[in-house]
Scaffold this motif. Structure first.
Motif, PDB file in Angstrom:
ATOM      1  N   GLN A 238      37.170  30.540  45.551  1.00  0.00           N
ATOM      2  CA  GLN A 238      37.989  29.959  46.624  1.00  0.00           C
ATOM      3  C   GLN A 238      39.111  30.915  47.019  1.00  0.00           C
ATOM      4  O   GLN A 238      39.399  31.083  48.205  1.00  0.00           O
ATOM      5  N   PHE A 239      39.742  31.553  46.028  1.00  0.00           N
ATOM      6  CA  PHE A 239      40.778  32.544  46.343  1.00  0.00           C
ATOM      7  C   PHE A 239      40.169  33.757  47.033  1.00  0.00           C
ATOM      8  O   PHE A 239      40.747  34.315  47.966  1.00  0.00           O
TER       9      PHE A 239
ATOM     10  N   LYS B  39      37.559  33.795  48.906  1.00  0.00           N
ATOM     11  CA  LYS B  39      37.226  33.385  50.268  1.00  0.00           C
ATOM     12  C   LYS B  39      38.444  33.528  51.180  1.00  0.00           C
ATOM     13  O   LYS B  39      38.355  34.067  52.286  1.00  0.00           O
ATOM     14  N   CYS B  40      39.603  33.095  50.711  1.00  0.00           N
ATOM     15  CA  CYS B  40      40.833  33.235  51.498  1.00  0.00           C
ATOM     16  C   CYS B  40      41.249  34.695  51.611  1.00  0.00           C
ATOM     17  O   CYS B  40      41.678  35.142  52.675  1.00  0.00           O
ATOM     18  N   TYR B  41      41.130  35.445  50.535  1.00  0.00           N
ATOM     19  CA  TYR B  41      41.513  36.861  50.513  1.00  0.00           C
ATOM     20  C   TYR B  41      40.693  37.652  51.524  1.00  0.00           C
ATOM     21  O   TYR B  41      41.206  38.506  52.232  1.00  0.00           O
ATOM     22  N   GLU B  42      39.400  37.376  51.583  1.00  0.00           N
ATOM     23  CA  GLU B  42      38.504  38.095  52.490  1.00  0.00           C
ATOM     24  C   GLU B  42      38.465  37.478  53.880  1.00  0.00           C
ATOM     25  O   GLU B  42      37.928  38.086  54.799  1.00  0.00           O
ATOM     26  N   GLY B  43      38.995  36.261  54.051  1.00  0.00           N
ATOM     27  CA  GLY B  43      38.968  35.598  55.346  1.00  0.00           C
ATOM     28  C   GLY B  43      37.570  35.186  55.755  1.00  0.00           C
ATOM     29  O   GLY B  43      37.200  35.291  56.920  1.00  0.00           O
ATOM     30  N   CYS B  44      36.775  34.721  54.795  1.00  0.00           N
ATOM     31  CA  CYS B  44      35.376  34.369  55.047  1.00  0.00           C
ATOM     32  C   CYS B  44      35.159  32.868  54.964  1.00  0.00           C
ATOM     33  O   CYS B  44      35.870  32.163  54.252  1.00  0.00           O
ATOM     34  N   SER B  45      34.144  32.415  55.675  1.00  0.00           N
ATOM     35  CA  SER B  45      33.677  31.047  55.498  1.00  0.00           C
ATOM     36  C   SER B  45      32.788  31.011  54.261  1.00  0.00           C
ATOM     37  O   SER B  45      32.474  32.051  53.676  1.00  0.00           O
ATOM     38  N   ASP B  46      32.374  29.815  53.852  1.00  0.00           N
ATOM     39  CA  ASP B  46      31.467  29.701  52.703  1.00  0.00           C
ATOM     40  C   ASP B  46      30.191  30.506  52.930  1.00  0.00           C
ATOM     41  O   ASP B  46      29.745  31.247  52.060  1.00  0.00           O
TER      42      ASP B  46
END
Length: 83
Positions: A62-63, A65-72
């Motif tokens: 989850q972190f 995902k936010c760090y990379e700016g990606c959707s699931d």
């Protein structure tokens, strides 16, 4: 046959130390993952395919995902292609 100058444990330690020197590694080492895991319920084991991710791994993703700016979906695509 693959020749190695280091034992697998030493090579793993070297890779981990190099990882900790990166921006993502510094971010990872600053996360209180072990404390966050205690806040989640323990995963239930069902018959069939084993769960491959621990709660610690799920939080880290989850972190990431936010760090990379990606959707699931985009994160799964990147994990499957950009090891």
């Amino acid at each position: 046959m693959q020749l190695s100058f280091f034992s697998p444990d030493v090579a793993r330690d070297v890779r981990y130390k190099v990882f900790l020197g990166t921006r993502l590694g510094q971010f990872y080492s600053s996360l209180p993952l072990d404390e966050l895991v205690t806040l989640l319920p323990r995963p239930k084991h069902h018959a069939g395919a084993p769960g491959y991710l621990t709660n610690k791994g799920k939080i880290a993703l989850q972190f990431l995902k936010c760090y990379e700016g990606c959707s699931d979906e985009k994160l799964l695509e990147r994990l499957n292609t950009n090891w």
